[in-house]
Design an enzyme around this catalytic site. Structure first.
Site, PDB file in Angstrom:
ATOM      1  N   HIS A   1      -7.627  14.546  -5.388  1.00  0.00           N
ATOM      2  CA  HIS A   1      -6.256  15.028  -5.190  1.00  0.00           C
ATOM      3  C   HIS A   1      -5.866  15.828  -6.427  1.00  0.00           C
ATOM      4  O   HIS A   1      -6.394  15.598  -7.517  1.00  0.00           O
ATOM      5  CB  HIS A   1      -5.318  13.840  -4.934  1.00  0.00           C
ATOM      6  CG  HIS A   1      -5.497  13.284  -3.549  1.00  0.00           C
ATOM      7  ND1 HIS A   1      -4.639  13.584  -2.519  1.00  0.00           N
ATOM      8  CD2 HIS A   1      -6.453  12.492  -3.021  1.00  0.00           C
ATOM      9  CE1 HIS A   1      -5.058  12.985  -1.418  1.00  0.00           C
ATOM     10  NE2 HIS A   1      -6.164  12.310  -1.683  1.00  0.00           N
TER      11      HIS A   1
ATOM     12  N   CYS B   1      -1.338  10.463   0.383  1.00  0.00           N
ATOM     13  CA  CYS B   1      -1.554   9.176   1.049  1.00  0.00           C
ATOM     14  C   CYS B   1      -0.221   8.458   1.190  1.00  0.00           C
ATOM     15  O   CYS B   1       0.543   8.378   0.227  1.00  0.00           O
ATOM     16  CB  CYS B   1      -2.526   8.325   0.239  1.00  0.00           C
ATOM     17  SG  CYS B   1      -2.744   6.677   0.924  1.00  0.00           S
TER      18      CYS B   1
HETATM   19  C1  LIG Z   1      -5.957  -1.503   8.457  1.00  0.00           C
HETATM   20  C2  LIG Z   1      -4.782  -2.045   9.249  1.00  0.00           C
HETATM   21  C3  LIG Z   1      -4.943  -1.759  10.704  1.00  0.00           C
HETATM   22  C4  LIG Z   1      -4.734  -3.556   9.040  1.00  0.00           C
HETATM   23  O1  LIG Z   1      -3.471  -4.030   9.449  1.00  0.00           O
HETATM   24  P1  LIG Z   1      -3.191  -5.566   9.679  1.00  0.00           P
HETATM   25  O2  LIG Z   1      -1.733  -5.715   9.971  1.00  0.00           O
HETATM   26  O3  LIG Z   1      -3.721  -6.333   8.528  1.00  0.00           O
HETATM   27  O4  LIG Z   1      -4.108  -5.845  10.945  1.00  0.00           O
HETATM   28  P2  LIG Z   1      -4.118  -6.975  11.991  1.00  0.00           P
HETATM   29  O5  LIG Z   1      -5.538  -7.085  12.428  1.00  0.00           O
HETATM   30  O6  LIG Z   1      -3.400  -8.215  11.498  1.00  0.00           O
HETATM   31  O7  LIG Z   1      -3.265  -6.367  13.233  1.00  0.00           O
HETATM   32  C5  LIG Z   1      -1.869  -6.144  13.149  1.00  0.00           C
HETATM   33  C6  LIG Z   1      -1.455  -5.152  14.213  1.00  0.00           C
HETATM   34  O8  LIG Z   1      -2.116  -3.896  14.014  1.00  0.00           O
HETATM   35  C7  LIG Z   1      -2.926  -3.573  15.149  1.00  0.00           C
HETATM   36  N1  LIG Z   1      -4.169  -2.969  14.661  1.00  0.00           N
HETATM   37  C8  LIG Z   1      -5.070  -3.496  13.846  1.00  0.00           C
HETATM   38  N2  LIG Z   1      -6.055  -2.622  13.622  1.00  0.00           N
HETATM   39  C9  LIG Z   1      -5.763  -1.528  14.327  1.00  0.00           C
HETATM   40  C10 LIG Z   1      -6.419  -0.275  14.484  1.00  0.00           C
HETATM   41  N3  LIG Z   1      -7.569   0.002  13.869  1.00  0.00           N
HETATM   42  N4  LIG Z   1      -5.852   0.645  15.267  1.00  0.00           N
HETATM   43  C11 LIG Z   1      -4.691   0.387  15.896  1.00  0.00           C
HETATM   44  N5  LIG Z   1      -4.010  -0.780  15.775  1.00  0.00           N
HETATM   45  C12 LIG Z   1      -4.546  -1.719  15.003  1.00  0.00           C
HETATM   46  C13 LIG Z   1      -3.169  -4.905  15.831  1.00  0.00           C
HETATM   47  O9  LIG Z   1      -3.473  -4.729  17.188  1.00  0.00           O
HETATM   48  C14 LIG Z   1      -1.846  -5.586  15.622  1.00  0.00           C
HETATM   49  O10 LIG Z   1      -0.900  -4.997  16.499  1.00  0.00           O
HETATM   50  P3  LIG Z   1       0.395  -5.799  17.024  1.00  0.00           P
HETATM   51  O11 LIG Z   1      -0.175  -7.027  17.665  1.00  0.00           O
HETATM   52  O12 LIG Z   1       1.214  -6.117  15.806  1.00  0.00           O
HETATM   53  O13 LIG Z   1       1.053  -4.830  17.943  1.00  0.00           O
HETATM   54  C15 LIG Z   1      -3.451  -1.450   8.735  1.00  0.00           C
HETATM   55  O14 LIG Z   1      -3.248  -1.880   7.427  1.00  0.00           O
HETATM   56  C16 LIG Z   1      -3.439   0.064   8.765  1.00  0.00           C
HETATM   57  O15 LIG Z   1      -3.509   0.683   9.811  1.00  0.00           O
HETATM   58  N6  LIG Z   1      -3.295   0.699   7.565  1.00  0.00           N
HETATM   59  C17 LIG Z   1      -3.228   2.145   7.465  1.00  0.00           C
HETATM   60  C18 LIG Z   1      -4.283   2.595   6.531  1.00  0.00           C
HETATM   61  C19 LIG Z   1      -4.311   4.105   6.450  1.00  0.00           C
HETATM   62  O16 LIG Z   1      -4.526   4.788   7.437  1.00  0.00           O
HETATM   63  N7  LIG Z   1      -4.094   4.629   5.225  1.00  0.00           N
HETATM   64  C20 LIG Z   1      -4.212   6.025   4.986  1.00  0.00           C
HETATM   65  C21 LIG Z   1      -5.632   6.483   5.018  1.00  0.00           C
HETATM   66  S1  LIG Z   1      -6.547   6.041   3.559  1.00  0.00           S
HETATM   67  C22 LIG Z   1      -6.329   7.391   2.551  1.00  0.00           C
HETATM   68  O17 LIG Z   1      -5.593   8.282   2.881  1.00  0.00           O
HETATM   69  C23 LIG Z   1      -7.127   7.446   1.309  1.00  0.00           C
HETATM   70  C24 LIG Z   1      -8.343   8.358   1.402  1.00  0.00           C
HETATM   71  C25 LIG Z   1      -9.371   7.843   2.417  1.00  0.00           C
HETATM   72  O18 LIG Z   1      -7.965   9.662   1.831  1.00  0.00           O
HETATM   73  C26 LIG Z   1      -9.026   8.459   0.047  1.00  0.00           C
HETATM   74  C27 LIG Z   1      -8.066   8.601  -1.144  1.00  0.00           C
HETATM   75  O19 LIG Z   1      -7.578   9.690  -1.424  1.00  0.00           O
HETATM   76  O20 LIG Z   1      -7.800   7.572  -1.761  1.00  0.00           O
END
Ligand SMILES: CC(C)(COP(=O)([O-])OP(=O)([O-])OC[C@H]1O[C@@H](n2cnc3c(N)ncnc32)[C@H](O)[C@@H]1OP(=O)([O-])[O-])[C@@H](O)C(=O)NCCC(=O)NCCSC(=O)C[C@@](C)(O)CC(=O)[O-]
Length: 302
Positions: free
Chosen positions: A209, A240
């Protein structure tokens, strides 16, 4: 060391670039952006994320975006899959690569994916196993490899630890990410040296970044180590959602201009890339966050 003669750039604009936008970006616009990137010569595009729509609403249309792609042979389309739920959802879209994403810092791991580093590895292991069984390439990305918005500076030992764990579960590639852009060339080289203890040179990439304007210098420092794969984001889109204040990735246009100036091949047509960046920037109602794009557009308009 001699610089690599060829560099592979992964455009993460459609995913990393757009995930943080407040206003919804229609799937059709995201698809058009991917098409413009592939027409510009990008052969690796990070399209979307299969994550919780409650956490990252902008990526809720992941399935629609993947289904709408007019795929070009030779282009690798990647998606982020943090757990089995994400991986299973991703399968329908037939990604060429899935990306598991963790962090070198505990606090960032908790904020970003709601679990500790150790728990994240437990969640990733079945994803890696299932993906590899289906012949889908697995890239791991390590956030906060240099600095963390919550913990400050990150020691190379932490990078080495995450790299070791990612290797142990079978990730085939490791992206080393300076999430908040605080890295400077020597610090980034130290993080890369730590990653290279567990991944070979051909299986490591940089994801920088540009928050503090160091991303090109960091890229050059890594090129000097022989690292030839980098993420970048068209028009410098992005940030992010869990790293407040962090700006986008280094602009793909800026990296391409530097690489071509160094005589390094990318296969990318800079003019078409600038057009792709202008397309999405016009949609978002702002100017491309790229010095090179600005210069090219100014030159064109005389
Ligand atoms: C990882 C989780 C899902 C854990 O989230 P959680 O709350 O710990 O997961 P959970 O298993 O307890 O599930 C909770 C709810 O999320 C749903 N769920 C669970 N998993 C999924 C899934 N895969 N797709 C869709 N839905 C999902 C699940 O069905 C449930 O739904 P509810 O019953 O409440 O309706 C959550 O924390 C999350 O989505 N975080 C977002 C992370 C993200 O996208 N961050 C940005 C990208 S990373 C980034 O940008 C950095 C990078 C890569 O570019 C490198 C850098 O620069 O550093």
């Amino acid at each position: 060391m001699q610089l690599p003669s060829k560099v592979k750039l992964v455009d993460v604009g459609p995913r990393d670039g757009l995930q943080n936008e407040k206003e919804p970006v229609p799937a059709a616009v995201k698809i058009a952006l991917v098409h413009r990137l592939q027409d510009a010569g990008l052969r690796d595009i990070e399209v979307t994320s299969h994550v919780s729509p409650k956490w990252v609403p902008q990526m809720a249309d992941a399935a629609e975006v993947m289904a709408g792609l007019a795929r070009q042979p030779g282009v690798r389309y990647s998606v982020l899959t943090p757990n089995m739920k994400g991986f299973e959802a991703a399968l329908q879209g037939k990604p060429d690569e899935v990306v598991i994403f963790g962090a070198a810092s505990e606090a960032f791991s908790q904020r970003n994916i709601n679990c500790s580093i150790a728990e994240s590895i437990e969640r990733f292991a079945p994803v890696v196993e299932a993906a590899r069984a289906k012949g889908i390439h697995v890239r791991a990305v390590m956030s906060t490899a240099v600095g963390c918005p919550y913990e400050g500076e990150i020691a190379p030992e932490r990078v080495e630890m995450f790299a070791r764990l990612a290797r142990q579960i079978g990730a085939q590639h490791l992206g080393v990410a300076d999430t908040i852009g605080v890295g400077t060339p020597r610090k980034v080289q130290r993080a890369m040296e730590a990653a290279l203890k567990h991944f070979e040179l051909d299986a490591v990439s940089g994801h920088f970044h540009d928050t503090y304007g160091q991303a090109l210098a960091n890229t050059l420092a890594c090129l000097q180590m022989g690292i030839w794969q980098y993420d970048a984001s068209v028009a410098g889109l992005g940030g992010c959602p869990y790293a407040k204040g962090a700006t986008g990735n280094v602009a793909t246009e800026d990296v391409v201009f530097m690489l071509h100036g160094l005589g390094i091949e990318t296969g990318i047509d800079l003019d078409k890339l600038v057009d792709a960046g202008k397309f999405i920037s016009d949609f978002l109602g702002r100017k491309p966050n790229s010095r090179v794009a600005t210069a090219v557009l100014n030159k064109r308009s005389g």
